[in-house]
Design a protein around this motif. Structure first.
Motif, mmCIF file in Angstrom:
data_model
loop_
_atom_site.group_PDB
_atom_site.id
_atom_site.type_symbol
_atom_site.label_atom_id
_atom_site.label_comp_id
_atom_site.label_asym_id
_atom_site.label_seq_id
_atom_site.Cartn_x
_atom_site.Cartn_y
_atom_site.Cartn_z
ATOM 1 N N GLU A 168 0.829 -1.198 0.000
ATOM 2 C CA GLU A 168 0.000 0.000 0.000
ATOM 3 C C GLU A 168 0.866 1.251 0.000
ATOM 4 O OE1 GLU A 168 -2.659 0.371 3.320
ATOM 5 O OE2 GLU A 168 -3.194 2.408 2.682
ATOM 6 N N PHE A 169 1.913 1.205 0.828
ATOM 7 C CA PHE A 169 2.786 2.369 0.924
ATOM 8 C C PHE A 169 3.489 2.622 -0.407
ATOM 9 C CE2 PHE A 169 6.353 4.912 2.159
ATOM 10 C CZ PHE A 169 5.817 5.727 3.143
ATOM 11 N N THR A 170 3.968 1.518 -1.026
ATOM 12 C CA THR A 170 4.637 1.669 -2.319
ATOM 13 C C THR A 170 3.682 2.265 -3.336
ATOM 14 O OG1 THR A 170 5.765 -0.362 -1.727
ATOM 15 C CG2 THR A 170 6.089 0.433 -3.961
ATOM 16 N N GLY A 171 2.456 1.736 -3.345
ATOM 17 C CA GLY A 171 1.462 2.254 -4.282
ATOM 18 C C GLY A 171 1.209 3.733 -4.078
ATOM 19 N N GLN A 172 1.017 4.112 -2.798
ATOM 20 C CA GLN A 172 0.762 5.516 -2.480
ATOM 21 C C GLN A 172 1.926 6.392 -2.925
ATOM 22 O OE1 GLN A 172 -1.891 6.891 -1.041
ATOM 23 N NE2 GLN A 172 -2.648 5.699 0.708
ATOM 24 N N ALA A 224 14.459 6.091 2.074
ATOM 25 C CA ALA A 224 13.397 7.071 2.296
ATOM 26 C C ALA A 224 12.082 6.359 2.572
ATOM 27 C CB ALA A 224 13.261 7.981 1.086
ATOM 28 N N MET A 225 11.799 5.298 1.792
ATOM 29 C CA MET A 225 10.515 4.631 1.961
ATOM 30 C C MET A 225 10.410 3.927 3.294
ATOM 31 S SD MET A 225 8.852 3.331 -1.564
ATOM 32 C CE MET A 225 8.343 1.906 -0.735
ATOM 33 N N SER A 226 11.466 3.218 3.723
ATOM 34 C CA SER A 226 11.308 2.504 4.996
ATOM 35 C C SER A 226 11.258 3.490 6.145
ATOM 36 C CB SER A 226 12.398 1.448 5.179
ATOM 37 O OG SER A 226 13.625 2.076 5.352
ATOM 38 N N GLY A 227 12.049 4.554 6.071
ATOM 39 C CA GLY A 227 11.979 5.556 7.136
ATOM 40 C C GLY A 227 10.591 6.154 7.247
#
Lengths: 371, 266
Positions: free
Chosen positions: A131-135, A323-326
């Motif tokens: 979901e986060f990747t998609g967003q 950046a994404m995991s943070g």
């Protein structure tokens, strides 16, 4: 209060007809002797109290009473005979019945249910990553079509934090890495009289692997952790809710500038780290008899632009991962300071793990493609 | 070091002398002088941002006065050495505005920690004491909850339970009623009165809730934002009708009072 000698505390239960009587006496003070309990503690609260012998008391007495007279079905408590101050406190303590529902139920700890919980959690976290990747991709899409809103000044501040301000640590670490590589390499290569190849070893290793991986690990510890802690405490403080209610998309506002800043700065830092690492090797080289000019020429012949590009190419992906995991663990953090600490730990662990896994995958792909 | 004429005043539980509070060069309040007697419920009141919480932070030693002294039972707290300070502070119980419970501990652990560290009670006794403290604030059964799992009002009440953990001599409460529903707030006022009556604690409350002020306080100080000093001290019910300072009367009557003080008939 100061002069009177302390009398040992005593609680005596007795039955008077059908009535339960509790006699309290002595001084009930913290750190004093343990109370002496006489008679059987009955299953119900006393109907009357006798407190003629009661001396000084602090919270120990009401705590003792409450633990013994409170029953689960609530009901009326008779507090006759208690001195007014104790009467008041007991009344207050008994006013709200115990929240039986609130008592923690014993957790189901069978192995099957643990396995089930693990599977459910894994699936849920996979979903949240997706979901986060998609967003993030949607947010990037909005950025490239010029519809994403974030504050430019904040973006440049983040660029400064994850770029210029990281230079000292990147300098130190990559210089030392170059130094170590040269030392270890020279040890072996000198056996064959091939010390000059130290330059090849340091050059290739730095630009293809060590420069980018070390920089990415430094940045996930430094910047990824900062992102998670910052966004996590914003979440705990309802600042993210405040962004939403003003119509700002938290992804555009928080995640996008951080991702862009890292994607911009990590390749630059990687190039810088490569050069510093090679210089570190040069220092060792000159100490073992390789003239700097010779070392430099050797570097120029073996380190092709292709090689140098590979490391920088990987750093773009590593920047996205950090950046994404943070941001993701920050956004998903709970509402307490302990949860923020947790989110920070997870962000750093996840990004370092992902970086190493992705780097191995790249190594395999480049070998197959023979680059 | 004390002047002769200070001796009678220092009988008070808390005595504040010429206290000036400042952040750097920015003076928040100057020349505060007041006494709090034993078993008083003393309310620090004033408009938002006037320095009520800052005064509380000075009283408990989290901030240093720019000038002046704070005395407890005649002992100088401001000039005390760090070791002496600890013996002062051990007699305080403080509830912070948002509860400030340690989020990595359950409610029971939050209350038990000071007891475990500062006394030699047995685990079972500590459990009973913790249950009793939670029962006093109406949170029986929530022992094993983490602060993040309960509401803000419950956090606040648990904060009061923790402040009372060691049966403090002086209890400081920062905005205890804020964020509570009227009934809980009333219950809390009741709790404060009963604690004073049964344990003999002196209680200092920062609040601007008029209902609470009139219900619990027998002594108070009004901090006046306009003049940056104390507007008045005394019993709030008397101040409302008879204070010389119009700002005090306006505050205590929610701005509905006539502008001249009514004379005292007695």
């Amino acid at each position: 209060m100061f002069a009177s000698p302390e009398v040992n505390p005593r609680a005596q239960w007795s039955l008077d007809g059908g009535r339960v009587l509790l006699e309290l006496s002595g001084d009930w003070l913290r750190g004093g002797p343990e109370p002496e309990v006489i008679g059987e503690v009955p299953g119900r609260a006393p109907d009357a109290y006798l407190t003629t012998g009661l001396g000084d008391f602090d919270s120990t007495l009401p705590a003792f009473l409450l633990a013994r007279i409170r029953n689960e079905n609530g009901g009326e408590y008779l507090l006759q005979g208690l001195p007014p101050n104790l009467h008041g406190l007991m009344e207050l303590a008994l006013a709200v019945p115990e929240e039986i529902e609130a008592r923690g139920k014993p957790a189901d700890t069978s192995d099957i249910s643990k396995l089930g919980a693990l599977a459910i959690n894994t699936w849920a976290s996979a979903l949240s990553v997706a979901e986060f990747t998609g967003q993030s991709i949607l947010s990037l899409g909005r950025f490239f079509t010029g519809r994403a809103h974030f504050r430019r000044s904040e973006f440049w501040l983040i660029v400064q934090q994850c770029g210029a301000e990281a230079l000292p640590i990147v300098t130190l670490i990559s210089f030392l890495i170059g130094l170590i590589l040269a030392f270890v390499g020279n040890e072996q290569l000198a056996n064959f009289g091939a010390s000059l190849y130290v330059a090849d070893l340091v050059g290739i290793a730095m630009v293809r692997e060590m420069g980018v991986v070390m920089t990415a690990i430094i940045m996930s510890g430094r910047t990824g952790a900062a992102f998670a802690a910052h966004i996590g405490s914003m979440k705990a403080n309802q600042e993210i809710d405040a962004l939403r209610t003003f119509g700002f998309d938290p992804f555009d506002f928080l995640v996008l500038p951080r991702m862009l800043a890292l994607v911009l700065m990590l390749p630059l830092l990687t190039m810088y780290a490569n050069i510093i690492g090679i210089l570190g090797g040069m220092l060792v080289g000159s100490s073992v008899g390789i003239p700097p000019v010779l070392y430099w020429n050797e570097i120029l012949t073996v380190v092709s632009l292709d090689n140098a590009f590979l490391g920088v190419f990987k750093s773009v992906f590593f920047g996205i991962i950090i950046a994404m995991s943070g941001c993701m663990y920050g956004m998903n953090a709970g509402n307490s300071s302990a949860a923020v600490g947790n989110a920070t730990t997870r962000a750093v662990v996840a990004s370092i793990t992902a970086i190493i896994i992705l780097d191995s995958a790249f190594a395999a792909i480049f070998t197959i493609l023979d680059i | 070091m004390q002047k002769k004429n200070d001796t009678p005043q220092s009988q008070a539980k808390i005595a504040v002398r010429d206290l000036t509070m400042a952040y750097g060069h920015l003076v928040v309040m100057r020349d505060l002088n007041f006494d709090v007697a034993e078993k008083d419920i003393f309310v620090i009141m004033g408009g938002s941002g006037c320095g009520k919480s800052t005064l509380l932070r000075h009283l408990i030693g989290l901030q240093e006065p720019a000038k002046g002294h704070i005395l407890y039972d005649g002992g100088d707290f401001t000039a005390a050495s760090p070791a002496q300070r600890i013996s002062f502070i051990r007699r305080f119980g403080v509830m912070y505005q948002s509860g400030a419970l340690w989020s990595s501990l359950t409610l029971a652990e939050n209350i038990a920690m000071p007891i475990e560290e500062h006394t030699e009670m047995k685990p079972q006794e500590i459990r009973d004491l913790v249950s009793y403290k939670l029962a006093l604030v109406g949170l029986s059964g929530y022992e094993d909850y983490y602060p993040a799992q309960i509401s803000g009002g419950m956090n606040k009440r648990a904060g009061i339970a923790r402040a009372m953990a060691l049966d403090p001599d002086i209890l400081f409460l920062d905005e205890p009623g804020a964020g509570l529903d009227p009934l809980s707030s009333r219950r809390l006022d009741d709790l404060i009165l009963r604690l004073r009556d049964s344990l003999g604690s002196t209680i200092v409350v920062v609040t601007h809730e008029l209902a609470s002020i009139f219900a619990i306080a027998n002594h108070s100080i009004f901090l006046d934002t306009a003049t940056r000093t104390q507007g008045a001290t005394g019993n709030p019910s008397i101040l409302r009708d008879h204070s010389e300072n119009p700002a005090v009367r306006l505050f205590l009557s929610r701005g509905e009072e006539s502008t001249s003080p009514s004379p005292i008939h007695s």
